[in-house]
Design a protein around this motif. Structure first.
Motif, PDB file in Angstrom:
ATOM      1  N   VAL A 131       1.053  -1.276  -0.167  1.00  0.00           N
ATOM      2  CA  VAL A 131       0.049   0.111   0.023  1.00  0.00           C
ATOM      3  C   VAL A 131       0.969   1.288   0.085  1.00  0.00           C
ATOM      4  O   VAL A 131       1.377   1.375   1.068  1.00  0.00           O
ATOM      5  CB  VAL A 131      -1.505   0.101   1.240  1.00  0.00           C
ATOM      6  CG1 VAL A 131      -2.027   1.430   1.471  1.00  0.00           C
ATOM      7  CG2 VAL A 131      -1.861  -1.082   1.416  1.00  0.00           C
ATOM      8  N   PRO A 132       0.741   2.357  -1.127  1.00  0.00           N
ATOM      9  CA  PRO A 132       1.526   3.422  -1.240  1.00  0.00           C
ATOM     10  C   PRO A 132       1.188   4.365   0.049  1.00  0.00           C
ATOM     11  O   PRO A 132       0.417   4.214   0.671  1.00  0.00           O
ATOM     12  CB  PRO A 132       1.126   3.966  -2.286  1.00  0.00           C
ATOM     13  CG  PRO A 132      -0.411   3.507  -2.853  1.00  0.00           C
ATOM     14  CD  PRO A 132      -0.100   2.245  -1.701  1.00  0.00           C
ATOM     15  N   GLY A 133       2.189   4.379   0.949  1.00  0.00           N
ATOM     16  CA  GLY A 133       2.356   5.736   2.136  1.00  0.00           C
ATOM     17  C   GLY A 133       1.826   7.068   1.371  1.00  0.00           C
ATOM     18  O   GLY A 133       1.672   7.805   0.694  1.00  0.00           O
ATOM     19  N   PRO A 134       1.418   8.474   2.268  1.00  0.00           N
ATOM     20  CA  PRO A 134       0.832   9.178   2.048  1.00  0.00           C
ATOM     21  C   PRO A 134       2.161   9.712   1.435  1.00  0.00           C
ATOM     22  O   PRO A 134       3.553   9.959   1.501  1.00  0.00           O
ATOM     23  CB  PRO A 134       1.008  10.185   3.340  1.00  0.00           C
ATOM     24  CG  PRO A 134       1.400   9.241   4.357  1.00  0.00           C
ATOM     25  CD  PRO A 134       2.031   7.281   3.980  1.00  0.00           C
TER      26      PRO A 134
END
Length: 94
Positions: free
Chosen positions: A86-89
């Motif tokens: 999941v990509p981070g912010p």
């Protein structure tokens, strides 16, 4: 000719005070198998493996629901390993 009855057990001497051999008695209810579960180090997998202990206290016809539940949980844990990260912010650095 000898007088031997078919199907009879030979006389076996036993020690004084030893109980007479009788028919094997089955336990009154389900008996745990006593299997040792080695922790894997993965909390989710270990929780599902511990769930297998629930089958020890159920009648055999109810084991399938426990096994299916554990199988489903282990499949989800394996599928999560294949999922893309999941990509981070978004970090706005300049």
């Amino acid at each position: 000719m000898t007088d031997v009855q078919s199907g009879s057990a030979p006389d076996v001497p036993r020690e004084p005070g030893a109980p007479a051999a009788g028919p094997a008695v089955e336990p009154a209810g389900p008996a745990p198998l006593g299997l040792v579960r080695t922790p894997t180090g993965h909390a989710g997998v270990d929780a599902h493996l511990e769930r297998l202990a629930d089958a020890d206290h159920l009648a055999a016809d109810r084991h399938a629901e426990v096994y299916e539940d554990v199988h489903r949980g282990l499949r989800e844990a394996l599928d999560a390993l294949d999922a893309p990260p999941v990509p981070g912010p978004y970090e706005n650095r300049s």
